[in-house]
Motif scaffolding. Sequence first.
Motif, PDB file in Angstrom:
ATOM      1  N   MET A  11       0.853  -1.190   0.000  1.00  0.00           N
ATOM      2  CA  MET A  11       0.000   0.000   0.000  1.00  0.00           C
ATOM      3  C   MET A  11       0.890   1.242   0.000  1.00  0.00           C
ATOM      4  O   MET A  11       0.969   1.975   0.991  1.00  0.00           O
ATOM      5  CB  MET A  11      -0.908  -0.019   1.229  1.00  0.00           C
ATOM      6  CG  MET A  11      -1.886  -1.180   1.288  1.00  0.00           C
ATOM      7  SD  MET A  11      -3.257  -0.993   0.147  1.00  0.00           S
ATOM      8  CE  MET A  11      -4.125   0.368   0.903  1.00  0.00           C
ATOM      9  N   LEU A  15       0.186   5.819  -4.227  1.00  0.00           N
ATOM     10  CA  LEU A  15      -0.998   5.340  -4.953  1.00  0.00           C
ATOM     11  C   LEU A  15      -2.296   5.764  -4.283  1.00  0.00           C
ATOM     12  O   LEU A  15      -3.341   5.809  -4.941  1.00  0.00           O
ATOM     13  CB  LEU A  15      -0.961   3.815  -5.085  1.00  0.00           C
ATOM     14  CG  LEU A  15       0.151   3.234  -5.946  1.00  0.00           C
ATOM     15  CD1 LEU A  15      -0.043   1.733  -6.114  1.00  0.00           C
ATOM     16  CD2 LEU A  15       0.207   3.902  -7.316  1.00  0.00           C
ATOM     17  N   ALA A  16      -2.257   6.053  -2.995  1.00  0.00           N
ATOM     18  CA  ALA A  16      -3.421   6.552  -2.261  1.00  0.00           C
ATOM     19  C   ALA A  16      -4.679   5.717  -2.544  1.00  0.00           C
ATOM     20  O   ALA A  16      -5.737   6.247  -2.857  1.00  0.00           O
ATOM     21  CB  ALA A  16      -3.673   8.027  -2.609  1.00  0.00           C
ATOM     22  N   ARG A  17      -4.546   4.406  -2.439  1.00  0.00           N
ATOM     23  CA  ARG A  17      -5.692   3.551  -2.691  1.00  0.00           C
ATOM     24  C   ARG A  17      -6.090   2.810  -1.421  1.00  0.00           C
ATOM     25  O   ARG A  17      -5.283   2.608  -0.516  1.00  0.00           O
ATOM     26  CB  ARG A  17      -5.392   2.548  -3.810  1.00  0.00           C
ATOM     27  CG  ARG A  17      -4.293   1.559  -3.504  1.00  0.00           C
ATOM     28  CD  ARG A  17      -4.056   0.622  -4.687  1.00  0.00           C
ATOM     29  NE  ARG A  17      -2.948  -0.284  -4.417  1.00  0.00           N
ATOM     30  CZ  ARG A  17      -2.504  -1.190  -5.297  1.00  0.00           C
ATOM     31  NH1 ARG A  17      -3.070  -1.288  -6.483  1.00  0.00           N
ATOM     32  NH2 ARG A  17      -1.489  -1.977  -4.984  1.00  0.00           N
ATOM     33  N   SER A  18      -7.346   2.409  -1.374  1.00  0.00           N
ATOM     34  CA  SER A  18      -7.861   1.685  -0.222  1.00  0.00           C
ATOM     35  C   SER A  18      -7.477   0.212  -0.319  1.00  0.00           C
ATOM     36  O   SER A  18      -7.096  -0.283  -1.387  1.00  0.00           O
ATOM     37  CB  SER A  18      -9.380   1.809  -0.173  1.00  0.00           C
ATOM     38  OG  SER A  18      -9.962   1.154  -1.293  1.00  0.00           O
ATOM     39  N   GLU A  19      -7.623  -0.495   0.794  1.00  0.00           N
ATOM     40  CA  GLU A  19      -7.357  -1.939   0.773  1.00  0.00           C
ATOM     41  C   GLU A  19      -8.306  -2.679  -0.175  1.00  0.00           C
ATOM     42  O   GLU A  19      -7.853  -3.539  -0.950  1.00  0.00           O
ATOM     43  CB  GLU A  19      -7.423  -2.510   2.185  1.00  0.00           C
ATOM     44  CG  GLU A  19      -6.225  -2.118   3.037  1.00  0.00           C
ATOM     45  CD  GLU A  19      -6.287  -2.686   4.440  1.00  0.00           C
ATOM     46  OE1 GLU A  19      -5.236  -3.106   4.969  1.00  0.00           O
ATOM     47  OE2 GLU A  19      -7.394  -2.700   5.015  1.00  0.00           O
ATOM     48  N   GLN A  21      -9.615  -1.590  -2.887  1.00  0.00           N
ATOM     49  CA  GLN A  21      -9.182  -1.304  -4.251  1.00  0.00           C
ATOM     50  C   GLN A  21      -7.890  -2.039  -4.581  1.00  0.00           C
ATOM     51  O   GLN A  21      -7.708  -2.521  -5.706  1.00  0.00           O
ATOM     52  CB  GLN A  21      -8.984   0.197  -4.447  1.00  0.00           C
ATOM     53  CG  GLN A  21      -8.720   0.591  -5.903  1.00  0.00           C
ATOM     54  CD  GLN A  21      -9.837   0.175  -6.826  1.00  0.00           C
ATOM     55  OE1 GLN A  21     -10.989   0.532  -6.597  1.00  0.00           O
ATOM     56  NE2 GLN A  21      -9.518  -0.596  -7.867  1.00  0.00           N
ATOM     57  N   ALA A  22      -6.989  -2.152  -3.605  1.00  0.00           N
ATOM     58  CA  ALA A  22      -5.736  -2.878  -3.833  1.00  0.00           C
ATOM     59  C   ALA A  22      -6.014  -4.342  -4.162  1.00  0.00           C
ATOM     60  O   ALA A  22      -5.403  -4.922  -5.071  1.00  0.00           O
ATOM     61  CB  ALA A  22      -4.827  -2.773  -2.605  1.00  0.00           C
ATOM     62  N   ASP A  25      -7.578  -4.502  -7.685  1.00  0.00           N
ATOM     63  CA  ASP A  25      -6.548  -4.308  -8.715  1.00  0.00           C
ATOM     64  C   ASP A  25      -5.722  -5.581  -8.893  1.00  0.00           C
ATOM     65  O   ASP A  25      -5.404  -5.988 -10.014  1.00  0.00           O
ATOM     66  CB  ASP A  25      -5.621  -3.145  -8.332  1.00  0.00           C
ATOM     67  CG  ASP A  25      -6.301  -1.787  -8.431  1.00  0.00           C
ATOM     68  OD1 ASP A  25      -7.341  -1.684  -9.119  1.00  0.00           O
ATOM     69  OD2 ASP A  25      -5.787  -0.837  -7.804  1.00  0.00           O
ATOM     70  N   PRO A 324       1.012   2.723 -10.673  1.00  0.00           N
ATOM     71  CA  PRO A 324      -0.430   2.774 -10.939  1.00  0.00           C
ATOM     72  C   PRO A 324      -0.862   1.524 -11.696  1.00  0.00           C
ATOM     73  O   PRO A 324      -0.110   1.007 -12.535  1.00  0.00           O
ATOM     74  CB  PRO A 324      -0.582   4.040 -11.796  1.00  0.00           C
ATOM     75  CG  PRO A 324       0.600   4.889 -11.445  1.00  0.00           C
ATOM     76  CD  PRO A 324       1.714   3.921 -11.175  1.00  0.00           C
ATOM     77  N   PRO A 325      -2.042   1.011 -11.428  1.00  0.00           N
ATOM     78  CA  PRO A 325      -2.479  -0.248 -12.043  1.00  0.00           C
ATOM     79  C   PRO A 325      -2.399  -0.246 -13.564  1.00  0.00           C
ATOM     80  O   PRO A 325      -2.023  -1.260 -14.164  1.00  0.00           O
ATOM     81  CB  PRO A 325      -3.931  -0.389 -11.568  1.00  0.00           C
ATOM     82  CG  PRO A 325      -4.002   0.396 -10.317  1.00  0.00           C
ATOM     83  CD  PRO A 325      -3.044   1.533 -10.482  1.00  0.00           C
TER      84      PRO A 325
END
Length: 362
Positions: A11, A15-19, A21-22, A25, A324-325
């Motif tokens: 994490m 990337l500032a993404r939530s779990e 979303q991780a 992805d 980024p994905p």
Amino acid sequence: MHFDLFFELPMPPALARSEPQAVADWLDEIALADRLGFHCAWLVEHHFMRGYSHAAKPEILLAAAAMKSEKIRLGLGVIPAPFHHPVHVAERVATLDLVSGGRLEVGLGRGFSPLEHAVFDTAMADSTAATEETLRVLRESFARRPVCYRDAELDLVPQPLQQPHPPLWSAAITPSRFDWAAQQGLGVLAGPFKPWFMTRGDIARYREHWAHAAPPRIGMTLGIVCLPDGKRARALATPAFEWFYKELFRVTLPVLEKLYPGYEHYRELGRFRHLMSLGVNMGLLQTFGMAVAGTPQECIDALAGYREAGLTHCLLAIGAGALPPEVTRESMQCIAEEVMPHFLPAPASGGEGAPVSRSGKP
């Protein structure tokens, strides 16, 4: 040489993404890898390493990945054996092999975090014995006869789908673990912990100690970003890999600073850590053979050296999970279309006999 993928489920702040979303992805990347023809997707198990790795229950995540894919193999890379009851390990391995349709690869390791050992109430000095006991129970369960455990004869169910069993691997950092894996007939998995020139020597030792009918299986994790524009690949790779290796040295620092019983050989990594403490940078990582970034041809040239040294499985950590994905998927596509065709696949995996599922599928 097989092209595998290696995931930590990190994490990174950038990337500032939530779990959720991780995880989403990651599952999308597994589905894409399946379509592109990657051989295996390996997932780690770590605990209490916020940021660096959020893969605390890999068997659950791999079960979800099995539902999103058809052909790609799925690897537990690795089960830290001292933290788990051996019988539970055998049951989970068999169940996951069933769920995946006979696509499971099983890695075992000792664990390296003093905090993990303390929380799970295991002595680091006993980690080798615990790993060997788990391997014994696994092998007895694969024999499809009662397993002897603490004076009890246990009839373990379910049974794995693959015949004779899912391929077995061992994590290896120190030279003695490479020797042990070879003696046991296990595939070996080298992590991203030390320079290539050190790992290359370990691989040579492993091959020298290998005395089994099946060919040796040698896997190594390698950070990579491959794009048509090499300059762009290096620009994107630099912050991703520098973040990852700073995090890696942060989480391994406790075992490097204090030589715990059973982990004395980690002192050789301690010497390398002092060099990296001067500053983690992309140039140093590439010089030490710990990361590759560039055009498809530049990646082909770099990967050829690993294959020549005996690597049979290259576990690619694309952007170390810190891109980024959309960039990760772009690099996966580039590798599959431009790099993989230059490397003929190795014979079917299987350190103790190539596995075949009961359905007849390899």
